[in-house]
Scaffold this active site. Sequence first.
Site, short mmCIF file in Angstrom:
data_model
loop_
_atom_site.label_atom_id
_atom_site.label_comp_id
_atom_site.label_asym_id
_atom_site.label_seq_id
_atom_site.Cartn_x
_atom_site.Cartn_y
_atom_site.Cartn_z
N ARG A 57 0.82 -1.24 0.00
CA ARG A 57 0.00 0.00 0.00
C ARG A 57 0.84 1.27 0.00
NH1 ARG A 57 -3.43 -3.01 3.57
NH2 ARG A 57 -5.14 -3.85 2.30
N LYS A 80 4.02 11.73 -10.98
CA LYS A 80 3.19 10.92 -11.89
C LYS A 80 3.92 9.59 -12.11
CE LYS A 80 0.59 14.24 -14.64
NZ LYS A 80 0.40 14.82 -16.00
N GLU A 139 11.80 18.65 -24.03
CA GLU A 139 11.06 19.01 -22.81
C GLU A 139 11.63 20.29 -22.17
OE1 GLU A 139 8.34 17.57 -21.70
OE2 GLU A 139 8.34 15.50 -22.44
N LYS A 191 8.86 23.29 -13.09
CA LYS A 191 7.94 22.17 -12.90
C LYS A 191 7.46 22.11 -11.45
CE LYS A 191 6.63 17.55 -13.70
NZ LYS A 191 6.70 16.36 -14.53
N GLU A 215 -3.34 17.76 -11.31
CA GLU A 215 -3.75 18.22 -12.65
C GLU A 215 -5.25 18.49 -12.77
OE1 GLU A 215 -1.38 16.60 -15.89
OE2 GLU A 215 -3.09 16.85 -17.21
N ARG A 275 -1.49 22.31 -14.12
CA ARG A 275 -0.47 21.30 -14.44
C ARG A 275 -0.56 20.86 -15.90
NH1 ARG A 275 1.99 16.37 -10.78
NH2 ARG A 275 3.34 15.56 -12.41
N ASN A 305 1.73 19.87 -20.53
CA ASN A 305 1.44 19.04 -21.69
C ASN A 305 1.48 19.82 -22.99
OD1 ASN A 305 1.05 16.67 -20.20
ND2 ASN A 305 -1.00 17.33 -19.64
N HIS A 312 1.89 18.06 -26.28
CA HIS A 312 1.70 16.63 -26.05
C HIS A 312 0.46 16.05 -26.74
CE1 HIS A 312 4.89 17.17 -23.17
NE2 HIS A 312 4.87 15.90 -22.82
N HIS A 355 1.27 12.80 -28.71
CA HIS A 355 0.73 11.47 -28.43
C HIS A 355 0.13 10.84 -29.68
CE1 HIS A 355 0.52 12.36 -23.84
NE2 HIS A 355 1.69 11.95 -24.22
N HIS A 396 9.84 10.23 -27.75
CA HIS A 396 8.83 11.08 -27.10
C HIS A 396 9.23 12.56 -27.14
CE1 HIS A 396 5.77 12.48 -24.35
NE2 HIS A 396 6.72 12.99 -23.58
N1 GLY Z 1 4.87 15.24 -17.59
C1 GLY Z 1 3.79 16.09 -17.28
C2 GLY Z 1 3.51 16.16 -15.82
O1 GLY Z 1 4.27 15.68 -15.01
O2 GLY Z 1 2.49 16.68 -15.45
#
Ligand code: GLY
Length: 369
Positions: free
Chosen positions: A124, A146, A188, A230, A240, A244, A248, A251, A255, A269
């Site tokens: 957990r 993430k 990035e 960031k 998000e 946040r 993207n 992106h 994607h 990527h």
């Molecule tokens: N890679 C995008 C984020 O961490 O929100």
Amino acid sequence: MSYQTVHVPLGDRAYDVRIGEGLVAEAGAHIAPLLGKKKKVFVLTDETVAGLHLEALRAGLASAGIDMVALALPAGESTKGWPQFTRAVEWLLAEKCERRDIVVAFGGGVIGDLAGFAASVLRRGVRFVQIPTTLLAQVDSSVGGKTGINAPQGKNLIGAFHQPSLVLADIAILGTLTERDFLAGYGEVQKYGLLGDEGFFEWLEANGPKLAAGDLGLRAEAVRHSVQMKADIVVRDETEQGDRALLNLGHTFCHALEAATGYSDRLLHGEGVAIGCALAFELSARLGLCSQEAPSRVREHLKAMGMKCDLKDIPGDLPSAEALVDLMAQDKKVLDGQLRFILARGIGSAFVTADVPREAVLAVLRDGL
Ligand code: GLY
């Protein structure tokens, strides 16, 4: 020990991102304060990183009296699915990784995401430390919590928010990346300037080629600034719900292009992010949100870096504009069936919107194909 720190102030889940040369060799001293009586960590890595750097990490931990066991998974995006995830979790259990132990993610974005997700569900939730070995992982995926794996239905569709306890970004380790992988990570880096800091974008225009050529001081500054941006966004909007999504930028296009190229070597990527940023600025200009100079400037900088910036730079055939827009509908940013885009009012001024006519997106893609 000489390094710079970006603190991520998330209450009882706050942590440091430490950035500097030689942090792998000093890893033990940084991790020791997180450990209890048991001086042992559980390292998940990939076979490429293990071949290059695992003994250096072992020595870096041993110098502070910390033992390690390691599992090296195959390198590559296809590792980021249920089979290798199951293998990693069962290995951690077999090695008796307990509730108070530390998992170390030692690799690029694939390992960081998979190991973080494994740590989030093991017993957990156990703590984990990120030691990112690619530029992309240092400036993006290792920070912000993430974690996850891919599903047959799309990338990163299975996962959890689980913040690391510490991130060690060793700038010297970037020297072993291929030029292509380094520049993909730079996709990035330039994104941060484009989304929220024109001054940083100007700095990159001046210093990008030198940092790509190997200047460690400039590399450290680019990583520090990106991570600080960031961290600021993640602290405002950890899960998000709003801001946040600015991260993207590029992106939604990326994607779709990654899906169209089968997540293969045809398009990395970060390369897709760079092309996606150029397309997002082109779309913004056509919608009258920013001047036509903005997309030209984005493309000029990518070209000066020797990077892909147009759809035509992707080797092989791409599907039609209509098919690419259909692929975008799989994106996690779809809300109530509406596609959300990150557009811009200028360099450094991005915003999130769902108000984009499908026809405008199709026109940008048709003209680029
Ligand atoms: N890679 C995008 C984020 O961490 O929100």
